[in-house]
Design a protein around this motif. Structure first.
Motif, PDB file in Angstrom:
ATOM      1  N   LYS A  11      82.165  43.204  49.597  1.00 49.71           N
ATOM      2  CA  LYS A  11      81.940  44.289  49.494  1.00 49.71           C
ATOM      3  C   LYS A  11      82.385  45.414  50.596  1.00 49.71           C
ATOM      4  CE  LYS A  11      80.432  48.361  46.831  1.00 49.71           C
ATOM      5  NZ  LYS A  11      78.464  48.966  46.254  1.00 49.71           N
ATOM      6  N   GLU A  12      82.001  44.820  51.243  1.00 49.84           N
ATOM      7  CA  GLU A  12      82.307  45.974  52.439  1.00 49.84           C
ATOM      8  C   GLU A  12      83.262  45.323  52.859  1.00 49.84           C
ATOM      9  OE1 GLU A  12      77.864  47.534  51.390  1.00 49.84           O
ATOM     10  OE2 GLU A  12      78.734  45.125  51.669  1.00 49.84           O
ATOM     11  N   TYR A  13      83.403  44.387  53.708  1.00 47.09           N
ATOM     12  CA  TYR A  13      84.655  43.558  53.919  1.00 47.09           C
ATOM     13  C   TYR A  13      85.654  44.670  53.017  1.00 47.09           C
ATOM     14  CZ  TYR A  13      88.445  40.524  55.986  1.00 47.09           C
ATOM     15  OH  TYR A  13      89.166  40.423  56.309  1.00 47.09           O
ATOM     16  N   ASP A  14      86.332  44.452  52.326  1.00 47.15           N
ATOM     17  CA  ASP A  14      86.828  44.817  51.576  1.00 47.15           C
ATOM     18  C   ASP A  14      87.194  46.706  51.844  1.00 47.15           C
ATOM     19  OD1 ASP A  14      87.988  42.615  51.032  1.00 47.15           O
ATOM     20  OD2 ASP A  14      86.924  42.656  48.237  1.00 47.15           O
ATOM     21  N   LEU A  15      86.335  47.513  52.290  1.00 44.79           N
ATOM     22  CA  LEU A  15      86.042  48.587  52.120  1.00 44.79           C
ATOM     23  C   LEU A  15      86.788  49.375  53.636  1.00 44.79           C
ATOM     24  CD1 LEU A  15      84.662  51.280  50.756  1.00 44.79           C
ATOM     25  CD2 LEU A  15      83.696  51.235  52.908  1.00 44.79           C
ATOM     26  N   LEU A  16      86.006  48.045  55.015  1.00 53.40           N
ATOM     27  CA  LEU A  16      86.265  48.166  55.980  1.00 53.40           C
ATOM     28  C   LEU A  16      88.243  48.027  55.967  1.00 53.40           C
ATOM     29  CD1 LEU A  16      83.285  47.105  57.827  1.00 53.40           C
ATOM     30  CD2 LEU A  16      84.391  49.582  57.799  1.00 53.40           C
ATOM     31  N   VAL A  90      79.223  56.362  54.449  1.00 60.30           N
ATOM     32  CA  VAL A  90      80.074  54.797  54.532  1.00 60.30           C
ATOM     33  C   VAL A  90      81.262  55.214  55.710  1.00 60.30           C
ATOM     34  CG1 VAL A  90      81.506  53.896  53.022  1.00 60.30           C
ATOM     35  CG2 VAL A  90      80.409  52.616  54.266  1.00 60.30           C
ATOM     36  N   LEU A  91      82.523  56.013  54.866  1.00 58.25           N
ATOM     37  CA  LEU A  91      83.748  56.404  55.457  1.00 58.25           C
ATOM     38  C   LEU A  91      83.834  57.601  56.637  1.00 58.25           C
ATOM     39  CD1 LEU A  91      86.158  55.994  52.804  1.00 58.25           C
ATOM     40  CD2 LEU A  91      85.650  54.731  54.154  1.00 58.25           C
ATOM     41  N   ALA A  92      82.734  57.747  56.866  1.00 62.24           N
ATOM     42  CA  ALA A  92      82.850  58.855  58.221  1.00 62.24           C
ATOM     43  C   ALA A  92      82.496  58.043  59.459  1.00 62.24           C
ATOM     44  CB  ALA A  92      80.778  59.693  58.491  1.00 62.24           C
TER      45      ALA A  92
END
Length: 133
Positions: A11-16, A90-92
């Motif tokens: 999930k975090e990998y895809d988001l980043l 998390v996108l800051a």
């Protein structure tokens, strides 16, 4: 400074990865750093993720290496961000920088006021009913 290997969920990998591809406000320094981190990231299932790794919904305390100033916040999805409650997206810039790092890591990131180094002092998983003091 040597890049530490990130430990993140899919999930975090895809988001980043999505942010890296679509963001127009990442500096060249941050794009290169994030790209290198994602290339070497260790992707694990959430149930085997170490407790001291920063993920969405972590309570995090960091320290500016140069000034010594400490900051504590709850890392959340963008729609839950609320700085009055210490809820940081998390996108800051600092959210993107910290995702996947663990306690005691030193993270270098190009912030709006220049490249900064932060030491991760403490990471805990957030309990849904508690708030950062």
């Amino acid at each position: 400074m040597e890049t530490e290997k990130l430990i993140i969920t899919k999930k975090e990998y895809d988001l980043l990865m999505n942010h890296l591809k679509l963001s127009t406000n990442l500096s060249d320094f941050n794009k290169k750093k994030l790209n290198n981190e994602l290339k070497t990231a260790k992707i694990v299932k959430k149930d085997i993720l170490p407790d001291n790794v920063i993920v969405i919904d972590s309570l995090v305390t960091i320290q500016d290496v140069k000034s010594g100033q400490e900051f504590t916040f709850h890392l959340v999805v963008p729609e839950e961000a609320n700085m009055k409650k210490n809820k940081l997206s998390v996108l800051a810039p600092i959210g993107i920088a910290l995702l996947g790092y663990s306690s005691d890591a030193i993270v270098e990131w190009d912030m709006p006021n220049g490249v900064k180094q932060f030491r991760v002092k403490k990471v805990t998983r957030h309990e849904k009913d508690s708030e950062v003091a």
